[in-house]
Design a protein around this motif. Structure first.
Motif, PDB file in Angstrom:
ATOM      1  N   GLU A   1     147.714 -10.886  55.149  1.00  0.00           N
ATOM      2  CA  GLU A   1     147.932 -11.202  53.504  1.00  0.00           C
ATOM      3  C   GLU A   1     147.521  -9.760  52.852  1.00  0.00           C
ATOM      4  N   GLU A   2     146.498  -9.233  53.185  1.00  0.00           N
ATOM      5  CA  GLU A   2     146.119  -7.951  52.675  1.00  0.00           C
ATOM      6  C   GLU A   2     147.068  -6.662  52.722  1.00  0.00           C
ATOM      7  N   ALA A   3     147.828  -6.774  54.067  1.00  0.00           N
ATOM      8  CA  ALA A   3     148.917  -5.758  54.211  1.00  0.00           C
ATOM      9  C   ALA A   3     150.004  -5.996  53.327  1.00  0.00           C
ATOM     10  N   LYS A   4     150.427  -7.317  53.419  1.00  0.00           N
ATOM     11  CA  LYS A   4     151.484  -7.746  52.197  1.00  0.00           C
ATOM     12  C   LYS A   4     151.088  -7.282  50.951  1.00  0.00           C
ATOM     13  N   GLN A   5     150.005  -7.600  50.380  1.00  0.00           N
ATOM     14  CA  GLN A   5     149.658  -7.034  49.006  1.00  0.00           C
ATOM     15  C   GLN A   5     149.717  -5.519  48.860  1.00  0.00           C
ATOM     16  N   PHE A   6     149.159  -4.808  49.694  1.00  0.00           N
ATOM     17  CA  PHE A   6     149.330  -3.447  49.812  1.00  0.00           C
ATOM     18  C   PHE A   6     150.701  -3.066  49.647  1.00  0.00           C
TER      19      PHE A   6
ATOM     20  N   PHE B   1     154.362  -4.078  67.923  1.00  0.00           N
ATOM     21  CA  PHE B   1     152.883  -3.498  68.142  1.00  0.00           C
ATOM     22  C   PHE B   1     151.992  -3.948  66.895  1.00  0.00           C
ATOM     23  N   SER B   2     152.760  -4.723  65.811  1.00  0.00           N
ATOM     24  CA  SER B   2     151.947  -5.225  64.897  1.00  0.00           C
ATOM     25  C   SER B   2     152.551  -6.363  64.331  1.00  0.00           C
ATOM     26  N   PRO B   3     151.810  -7.364  63.689  1.00  0.00           N
ATOM     27  CA  PRO B   3     152.204  -8.535  63.073  1.00  0.00           C
ATOM     28  C   PRO B   3     152.764  -8.241  61.842  1.00  0.00           C
ATOM     29  N   ALA B   4     152.477  -7.296  61.122  1.00  0.00           N
ATOM     30  CA  ALA B   4     153.097  -6.820  59.852  1.00  0.00           C
ATOM     31  C   ALA B   4     153.013  -5.189  59.640  1.00  0.00           C
ATOM     32  N   TYR B   5     154.164  -4.717  59.719  1.00  0.00           N
ATOM     33  CA  TYR B   5     154.202  -3.147  59.740  1.00  0.00           C
ATOM     34  C   TYR B   5     155.216  -2.905  58.692  1.00  0.00           C
ATOM     35  N   GLY B   6     155.099  -1.969  58.061  1.00  0.00           N
ATOM     36  CA  GLY B   6     156.050  -1.361  57.028  1.00  0.00           C
ATOM     37  C   GLY B   6     155.907  -0.085  56.718  1.00  0.00           C
ATOM     38  N   MET B   7     156.718   0.576  55.928  1.00  0.00           N
ATOM     39  CA  MET B   7     156.557   2.252  55.413  1.00  0.00           C
ATOM     40  C   MET B   7     157.126   2.083  54.039  1.00  0.00           C
ATOM     41  N   VAL B   8     156.409   2.902  53.152  1.00  0.00           N
ATOM     42  CA  VAL B   8     157.174   2.749  51.756  1.00  0.00           C
ATOM     43  C   VAL B   8     156.650   4.244  51.190  1.00  0.00           C
ATOM     44  N   THR B   9     157.247   4.747  50.456  1.00  0.00           N
ATOM     45  CA  THR B   9     157.045   5.974  49.423  1.00  0.00           C
ATOM     46  C   THR B   9     156.756   5.484  48.420  1.00  0.00           C
ATOM     47  N   ASP B  10     155.451   5.736  47.698  1.00  0.00           N
ATOM     48  CA  ASP B  10     155.148   5.058  46.266  1.00  0.00           C
ATOM     49  C   ASP B  10     155.759   5.881  44.974  1.00  0.00           C
ATOM     50  N   LYS B  11     155.459   5.411  44.047  1.00  0.00           N
ATOM     51  CA  LYS B  11     156.353   6.083  43.003  1.00  0.00           C
ATOM     52  C   LYS B  11     155.842   7.541  42.553  1.00  0.00           C
ATOM     53  N   PHE B  12     154.737   8.204  43.570  1.00  0.00           N
ATOM     54  CA  PHE B  12     154.407   9.577  43.246  1.00  0.00           C
ATOM     55  C   PHE B  12     154.833  10.220  44.220  1.00  0.00           C
ATOM     56  N   GLY B  13     155.751   9.716  45.165  1.00  0.00           N
ATOM     57  CA  GLY B  13     156.020  10.371  46.416  1.00  0.00           C
ATOM     58  C   GLY B  13     155.250  10.279  47.485  1.00  0.00           C
ATOM     59  N   VAL B  14     154.254   9.583  47.649  1.00  0.00           N
ATOM     60  CA  VAL B  14     153.143   9.594  48.688  1.00  0.00           C
ATOM     61  C   VAL B  14     153.804   8.570  49.731  1.00  0.00           C
ATOM     62  N   THR B  15     153.867   8.732  50.963  1.00  0.00           N
ATOM     63  CA  THR B  15     154.285   7.878  52.091  1.00  0.00           C
ATOM     64  C   THR B  15     153.187   7.200  52.495  1.00  0.00           C
TER      65      THR B  15
ATOM     66  N   LEU C   1     161.026   2.422  53.061  1.00  0.00           N
ATOM     67  CA  LEU C   1     161.400   2.916  54.248  1.00  0.00           C
ATOM     68  C   LEU C   1     161.699   2.242  55.621  1.00  0.00           C
ATOM     69  N   ILE C   2     160.915   1.163  55.354  1.00  0.00           N
ATOM     70  CA  ILE C   2     160.849   0.219  56.501  1.00  0.00           C
ATOM     71  C   ILE C   2     160.195  -1.077  56.101  1.00  0.00           C
ATOM     72  N   GLU C   3     161.273  -2.235  56.008  1.00  0.00           N
ATOM     73  CA  GLU C   3     160.616  -3.397  55.482  1.00  0.00           C
ATOM     74  C   GLU C   3     159.261  -3.966  56.240  1.00  0.00           C
ATOM     75  N   LEU C   4     158.396  -4.528  55.456  1.00  0.00           N
ATOM     76  CA  LEU C   4     157.292  -4.924  56.124  1.00  0.00           C
ATOM     77  C   LEU C   4     157.692  -6.334  57.043  1.00  0.00           C
TER      78      LEU C   4
END
Length: 140
Positions: free
Chosen positions: A94-99, A118-132, A110-113
């Motif tokens: 739930e914390e992962a989903k919130q983040f 290797f993980s029950p919840a994995y994703g990749m996102v670049t935020d509005k400041f360009g930090v991945t 970049l990758i849907e959660l």
């Protein structure tokens, strides 16, 4: 509940070379290393022969700190200057989903959660400041 932020370095086919370099330059100790070819067979059969020996994931310990190094997932574009991301590691889905939901607002997914081998919840996102950010949830 536990949450860590770890530097994650993505390489373009040179992860093994980088791991060896950091072992020599920074006395890094390899805690974990896995190639794409060592992953689930369903994923392996989709890969090209030259991708199988690329590093899918590694964890190095340098002093009291950890860094992660991998070769970029073959279907994602590589761009110099964007190869360092922050891996948010948590034990709580739930914390992962919130983040993930918070970071993707005005950002780019970049990758849907999702659950992955290797993980029950994995994703990749670049935020509005360009930090991945990579959001990684430990298996319980």
């Amino acid at each position: 509940m536990s949450c860590q932020l770890v530097s994650y370095i993505l390489m373009n086919g040179r992860a093994k070379e980088a791991i060896e370099y950091y072992q020599n330059a920074l006395n890094a100790k390899v805690l974990f290393e896995q190639t794409f070819g060592e992953g689930p067979k369903d994923d392996v059969i989709k890969m090209k022969e030259d991708e199988l020996n690329l590093v899918a994931h590694s964890v190095l310990k340098i002093g009291e700190n950890k860094i992660m190094i991998a070769d970029i997932i073959p279907e994602l574009p590589f761009q110099n200057g964007t190869q360092v991301s922050i891996c948010i590691t948590t034990d709580d889905i739930e914390e992962a989903k919130q983040f993930y939901e918070n970071l993707k607002k005005e950002g780019t997914v970049l990758i849907e959660l999702n659950e992955i081998y290797f993980s029950p919840a994995y994703g990749m996102v670049t935020d509005k400041f360009g930090v991945t950010f990579q959001i990684y949830t430990n298996r319980q």
